[in-house]
Design a protein around this motif. Sequence first.
Motif, PDB file in Angstrom:
ATOM      1  N   ALA A 144      12.127  -7.924  -6.534  1.00 29.15           N
ATOM      2  CA  ALA A 144      11.195  -7.532  -7.710  1.00 29.15           C
ATOM      3  C   ALA A 144       9.573  -6.915  -7.067  1.00 29.15           C
ATOM      4  O   ALA A 144       9.796  -6.627  -5.725  1.00 29.15           O
ATOM      5  CB  ALA A 144      10.238  -8.762  -8.235  1.00 29.15           C
ATOM      6  N   SER A 145       8.862  -6.097  -7.597  1.00 30.06           N
ATOM      7  CA  SER A 145       8.057  -5.501  -6.318  1.00 30.06           C
ATOM      8  C   SER A 145       7.004  -6.111  -6.436  1.00 30.06           C
ATOM      9  O   SER A 145       6.663  -7.231  -6.581  1.00 30.06           O
ATOM     10  CB  SER A 145       6.816  -4.678  -8.184  1.00 30.06           C
ATOM     11  OG  SER A 145       6.044  -4.580  -7.727  1.00 30.06           O
ATOM     12  N   GLY A 146       7.094  -5.752  -5.203  1.00 30.62           N
ATOM     13  CA  GLY A 146       5.488  -6.445  -4.239  1.00 30.62           C
ATOM     14  C   GLY A 146       6.586  -7.638  -3.410  1.00 30.62           C
ATOM     15  O   GLY A 146       6.004  -8.929  -2.197  1.00 30.62           O
ATOM     16  N   SER A 147       7.894  -8.183  -3.324  1.00 34.59           N
ATOM     17  CA  SER A 147       8.377  -8.357  -2.752  1.00 34.59           C
ATOM     18  C   SER A 147       8.394  -7.708  -1.302  1.00 34.59           C
ATOM     19  O   SER A 147       9.579  -9.519  -0.468  1.00 34.59           O
ATOM     20  CB  SER A 147      10.231  -8.826  -3.430  1.00 34.59           C
ATOM     21  OG  SER A 147      11.010  -7.530  -3.266  1.00 34.59           O
ATOM     22  N   GLY A 148       8.467  -7.002  -0.845  1.00 29.25           N
ATOM     23  CA  GLY A 148       8.670  -7.122   0.663  1.00 29.25           C
ATOM     24  C   GLY A 148       9.295  -5.519   0.877  1.00 29.25           C
ATOM     25  O   GLY A 148       9.435  -5.271   2.393  1.00 29.25           O
ATOM     26  N   LYS A 149      10.101  -4.775   0.219  1.00 23.46           N
ATOM     27  CA  LYS A 149      10.766  -3.912   0.384  1.00 23.46           C
ATOM     28  C   LYS A 149      10.279  -2.848   1.600  1.00 23.46           C
ATOM     29  O   LYS A 149      10.854  -2.780   2.624  1.00 23.46           O
ATOM     30  CB  LYS A 149      11.792  -3.384  -0.994  1.00 23.46           C
ATOM     31  CG  LYS A 149      12.173  -4.586  -1.751  1.00 23.46           C
ATOM     32  CD  LYS A 149      12.927  -3.937  -3.127  1.00 23.46           C
ATOM     33  CE  LYS A 149      11.933  -3.128  -4.409  1.00 23.46           C
ATOM     34  NZ  LYS A 149      11.091  -3.715  -4.369  1.00 23.46           N
ATOM     35  N   SER A 150       8.942  -2.389   0.516  1.00 22.27           N
ATOM     36  CA  SER A 150       8.498  -1.676   2.307  1.00 22.27           C
ATOM     37  C   SER A 150       8.243  -0.972   3.441  1.00 22.27           C
ATOM     38  O   SER A 150       8.760  -1.064   3.588  1.00 22.27           O
ATOM     39  CB  SER A 150       7.746  -0.463   0.339  1.00 22.27           C
ATOM     40  OG  SER A 150       8.004   0.204  -0.616  1.00 22.27           O
ATOM     41  N   THR A 151       7.669  -3.030   3.177  1.00 19.81           N
ATOM     42  CA  THR A 151       7.422  -3.191   4.610  1.00 19.81           C
ATOM     43  C   THR A 151       8.072  -3.103   4.925  1.00 19.81           C
ATOM     44  O   THR A 151       8.212  -2.871   6.245  1.00 19.81           O
ATOM     45  CB  THR A 151       6.196  -5.161   4.271  1.00 19.81           C
ATOM     46  OG1 THR A 151       5.301  -4.091   3.213  1.00 19.81           O
ATOM     47  CG2 THR A 151       6.159  -4.965   5.476  1.00 19.81           C
ATOM     48  N   LEU A 152      10.168  -3.588   5.123  1.00 23.22           N
ATOM     49  CA  LEU A 152      10.691  -3.997   5.757  1.00 23.22           C
ATOM     50  C   LEU A 152      11.080  -2.238   6.104  1.00 23.22           C
ATOM     51  O   LEU A 152      11.311  -2.506   7.579  1.00 23.22           O
ATOM     52  CB  LEU A 152      11.732  -5.350   5.071  1.00 23.22           C
ATOM     53  CG  LEU A 152      13.276  -4.727   5.798  1.00 23.22           C
ATOM     54  CD1 LEU A 152      12.856  -5.641   7.251  1.00 23.22           C
ATOM     55  CD2 LEU A 152      13.649  -5.915   5.923  1.00 23.22           C
ATOM     56  N   THR A 191      15.570   0.449  -4.445  1.00 22.25           N
ATOM     57  CA  THR A 191      15.948   0.299  -5.672  1.00 22.25           C
ATOM     58  C   THR A 191      15.141  -1.175  -6.437  1.00 22.25           C
ATOM     59  O   THR A 191      15.484  -1.994  -6.028  1.00 22.25           O
ATOM     60  CB  THR A 191      16.818   0.955  -5.755  1.00 22.25           C
ATOM     61  OG1 THR A 191      17.226   0.899  -7.347  1.00 22.25           O
ATOM     62  CG2 THR A 191      18.287  -0.309  -6.177  1.00 22.25           C
ATOM     63  N   HIS A 192      14.585  -0.330  -7.588  1.00 25.35           N
ATOM     64  CA  HIS A 192      15.132  -1.836  -8.534  1.00 25.35           C
ATOM     65  C   HIS A 192      15.857  -2.017  -9.258  1.00 25.35           C
ATOM     66  O   HIS A 192      15.945  -2.782 -10.073  1.00 25.35           O
ATOM     67  CB  HIS A 192      13.351  -1.400  -8.985  1.00 25.35           C
ATOM     68  CG  HIS A 192      11.831  -1.239  -8.754  1.00 25.35           C
ATOM     69  ND1 HIS A 192      11.391  -0.716  -8.325  1.00 25.35           N
ATOM     70  CD2 HIS A 192      12.163  -2.989  -7.960  1.00 25.35           C
ATOM     71  CE1 HIS A 192      10.819  -1.027  -7.779  1.00 25.35           C
ATOM     72  NE2 HIS A 192      10.838  -2.266  -8.173  1.00 25.35           N
ATOM     73  N   ASN A 193      17.233  -0.952  -9.199  1.00 23.81           N
ATOM     74  CA  ASN A 193      18.142  -1.213 -10.235  1.00 23.81           C
ATOM     75  C   ASN A 193      19.356  -1.140  -9.960  1.00 23.81           C
ATOM     76  O   ASN A 193      19.437  -1.056  -8.710  1.00 23.81           O
ATOM     77  CB  ASN A 193      17.950   1.286 -10.315  1.00 23.81           C
ATOM     78  CG  ASN A 193      19.577   1.018 -11.248  1.00 23.81           C
ATOM     79  OD1 ASN A 193      20.419  -0.080 -11.988  1.00 23.81           O
ATOM     80  ND2 ASN A 193      19.899   2.421 -12.038  1.00 23.81           N
TER      81      ASN A 193
END
Length: 281
Positions: free
Chosen positions: A89-97, A244-246
């Motif tokens: 989900a948005s804000g779950s930390g994907k981009s940070t990782l 991705t969110h998809n």
Amino acid sequence: MHVTIVFYGCVYVNRVSDQQRTELTSMKVVSAAESSVMMKMNDLTSTKHAMFRVCDVTKVYDMGEVQVQALRGINLELYEHEFVVLLGASGSGKSTLLNIWGGLDVPSSGSVHYHAQELTAASDTDRTRYRRDHVGFVFQFYNLIPSLTARENVELITEIAKSPMNAMDALDMVRMKDRANHFPAQLSGGEQQRVAIARAIAKNPTVLLCDEPTGALDVQTGILVLEAISRINRELGTTTAVITHNAVISRMANRVISLSDGMIAGIENNTERIDASELRW
Ligand SMILES: Nc1ncnc2c1ncn2[C@@H]1O[C@H](COP(=O)(O)OP(=O)(O)OP(=O)(O)O)[C@@H](O)[C@H]1O
């Protein structure tokens, strides 16, 4: 042989000898962190080589009065040549990782190794060099230079990289060779994204990190972009991570890593990968 063992830290499985490997695989694990240890034990029996080892990584953004805990104890390996999708989900930390893998950011605690190099102990200069030599980034927005042609945008990288591929070969990988002399304004969004991918791979990176590469594109165009990313992974062996969110896109990956609230919620191995051209959403 059954051994009762409790793990308190991270075990780097590649460092054990064959004998230790045999012994470790026959251990019976009884600890609070059983599931994460079991993940590491499974890795003992595989022949995969870890490119990244992420150990107990946390990330806190200090916003003065408010602290945002973006990652809360991530343990994960990313293997050479694999294709992973990061879902969450948005804000779950994907981009940070992804940014930590790419050396754009550093964790608040824990360690990250790229092969033998500990990125978390590297100086800013060494991290910049690591990024320049090994990492290709693709973002949702293409950021091409409007006054340069597709070829010239790619050549910006090939002129400074250590062992680049030919700019036209990079454009060919994403099926944009025919449009080499076109300016960004003369290309569709999907075509611009493919040029951005050519620019990212032109330095011959060992890892390609893609943050929502199809986020701004319609289905058909998104599929062409995913085909290009998949071809690079298959033909050049570039380790690839796609955010991705998809959830449909996860069907083309070797592994799907789900994040939730800064933690790993699950890792799935795809026994059958779907070709990008067969995806529909
Ligand atoms: N530079 C920053 N400063 C402060 N907080 C940040 C910063 N970057 C990210 N965060 C916060 O960290 C958390 C994780 O953000 P991150 O961008 O990694 O999530 P994400 O899963 O990639 O989200 P999205 O899918 O919306 O891009 C969020 O709560 C976000 O607001």
